[in-house]
Design an enzyme around this catalytic site. Structure first.
Site, PDB file in Angstrom:
ATOM      1  NE  ARG A  20     -12.903  26.576 -19.540  1.00 15.08           N
ATOM      2  CZ  ARG A  20     -12.698  25.258 -19.624  1.00 15.08           C
ATOM      3  NH1 ARG A  20     -13.148  24.586 -20.666  1.00 15.08           N
ATOM      4  NH2 ARG A  20     -12.056  24.622 -18.659  1.00 15.08           N
ATOM      5  CB  ALA A  37      -4.601  19.939 -14.682  1.00 19.45           C
ATOM      6  CB  ALA A  38      -7.800  18.569 -19.076  1.00 16.70           C
ATOM      7  CE  LYS A  85     -15.120  26.091 -14.966  1.00 16.08           C
ATOM      8  NZ  LYS A  85     -14.138  25.605 -13.977  1.00 16.08           N
ATOM      9  CB  SER A  87      -5.876  28.030  -7.570  1.00 15.36           C
ATOM     10  OG  SER A  87      -6.336  28.069  -8.922  1.00 15.36           O
ATOM     11  CG  LEU A 105       4.051  22.128 -21.561  1.00 16.31           C
ATOM     12  CD1 LEU A 105       5.302  22.219 -22.417  1.00 16.31           C
ATOM     13  CD2 LEU A 105       4.346  21.422 -20.246  1.00 16.31           C
TER      14      LEU A 105
END
Length: 358
Positions: free
Chosen positions: A44, A262-263, A80, A151, A185
């Site tokens: 991220r 999806a979050a 992560k 993905s 979005l």
């Protein structure tokens, strides 16, 4: 918030930090578990108010990745990484981005395969291509660079399966003429919107970028203000942006019947799932709903699965959620607790030979 307080309460295996004086950027790689295999999770790249906030985000997300890998029956652990830009810093220019990715590749190499990474918020297949030229521990590269590409499609397909499963559990029937509110979005959220529109759903959409909302006009979607995402009545709330959308006060007033998105880390703490259960709101735990991306990347690039096999495994997300919903009802627990229990059971069986899905 201090780094010491974050790490002293985290049950993960290790957290690796690096600071780049030239850019003021912090790097954090959190490895939660290598019990099932090397840790894996996206990189991220975004601004944080402090290094401690970046570490907190990395550790929370790494924990969720362990659960995600387990429920998806993937032979990897959870990790992560965060490339933390200084608060309110401008987006890095091309040269700075190249520098940051090069440093990140060095970080991955120093871990010697304990942690593998892929795209996440702020990074893309193009960034994985850059990493891939300097380290073997990056997946999600473009197909022309030898990877499996983005993905986003499989993540969206998995979320759509989760949306359908929650609709069934909430006794909403099919999605035809049901109202879905899609928050965010990006590549995943927009694709979920397209799938929902094809299924006959009515769409409400919101994004911090109004241009993204404009792209959903062709779907007959109505745009709402981002501040109204949790106060606008809908049948199913579909969070597809960053996490932390639902805190305790929000959970008490949400005007929806179901939540699936999806979050990552949609709930600010797991106990909020109990509030949702008490209110009769069906919640698809995020680490189950959004695991299609992990199935795609690890299935294609680590396990050698075909595209058809990846798609079949992604469709299994609905079956997994059906099991979770059944267990939650049977034992009178939240769906979050039922999902954690399922992941724990799979982790306990990690010494068994991995299912390659062949």
């Amino acid at each position: 918030m201090h780094i010491e307080s974050v790490l002293s309460t985290w049950e993960g295996e290790s957290c690796h930090l690096r600071h780049d004086r030239e850019t003021g950027v912090w790097f954090a790689i959190a490895i939660h578990s290598t019990h099932r295999g090397p840790a894996a999770g996206g990189t991220r790249l975004m601004s944080y108010i402090s290094a401690a906030a970046a570490v907190a985000d990395a550790t929370r997300l790494a924990t969720a990745m362990t659960l995600k890998m387990a429920v998806a029956d993937l032979p990897m652990g959870g990790g992560k990484s965060v490339i933390a830009l200084p608060a309110e810093a401008p987006r890095p220019d091309l040269a700075t981005r190249q520098r940051l990715l090069t440093l990140h590749a060095h970080n991955l190499e120093r871990l010697g395969g304990q942690y593998w990474t892929g795209p996440d918020i702020g990074t893309s297949s193009a960034d994985m291509d850059i990493l891939g030229r300097q380290t073997r521990y990056a997946f999600g590269r473009a197909t022309e660079a030898g990877g499996s590409g983005s993905s986003a499609e499989e993540t969206a397909q998995g979320v759509f399966e989760a949306v359908q499963a929650t609709a069934h559990e909430a006794r909403l029937g099919t999605l035809a003429d049901r109202t879905l509110l899609i928050q965010g979005l990006g590549a995943v959220g927009l694709r979920v919107a397209e799938l929902a529109a094809d299924a006959g759903a009515r769409l409400l959409v919101t994004d911090l970028d109004p241009d993204r909302c404009a792209t959903a006009d062709r779907l007959g979607a109505k745009a709402i203000n981002p501040t109204e995402a949790t106060t606008t009545e809908c049948d199913i709330l579909v969070p597809c942006a960053t996490g932390g959308l639902i805190d305790t006060p929000t959970a008490h007033r949400l005007p929806c019947a179901a939540i699936a998105g999806a979050a990552n880390n949609i709930l600010t703490n797991p106990e909020i799932a109990d509030i949702l259960q008490e209110r009769g709101i069906v919640y698809a735990p995020d680490f189950v709903a959004n695991c299609g991306g992990a199935i795609h990347l690890i299935g294609r690039e680590v396990l050698g699965w075909s595209a058809d096999n990846v798609r079949a495994r992604t469709r299994n997300i609905r079956d997994t959620l059906d099991t979770i919903f059944t267990n939650a009802r049977r034992y009178g627990i939240s769906t979050e607790r039922a999902a954690h229990d399922l992941a724990a059971a799979k982790l306990a069986r990690a010494e068994a030979p991995a299912d390659t899905g062949q």
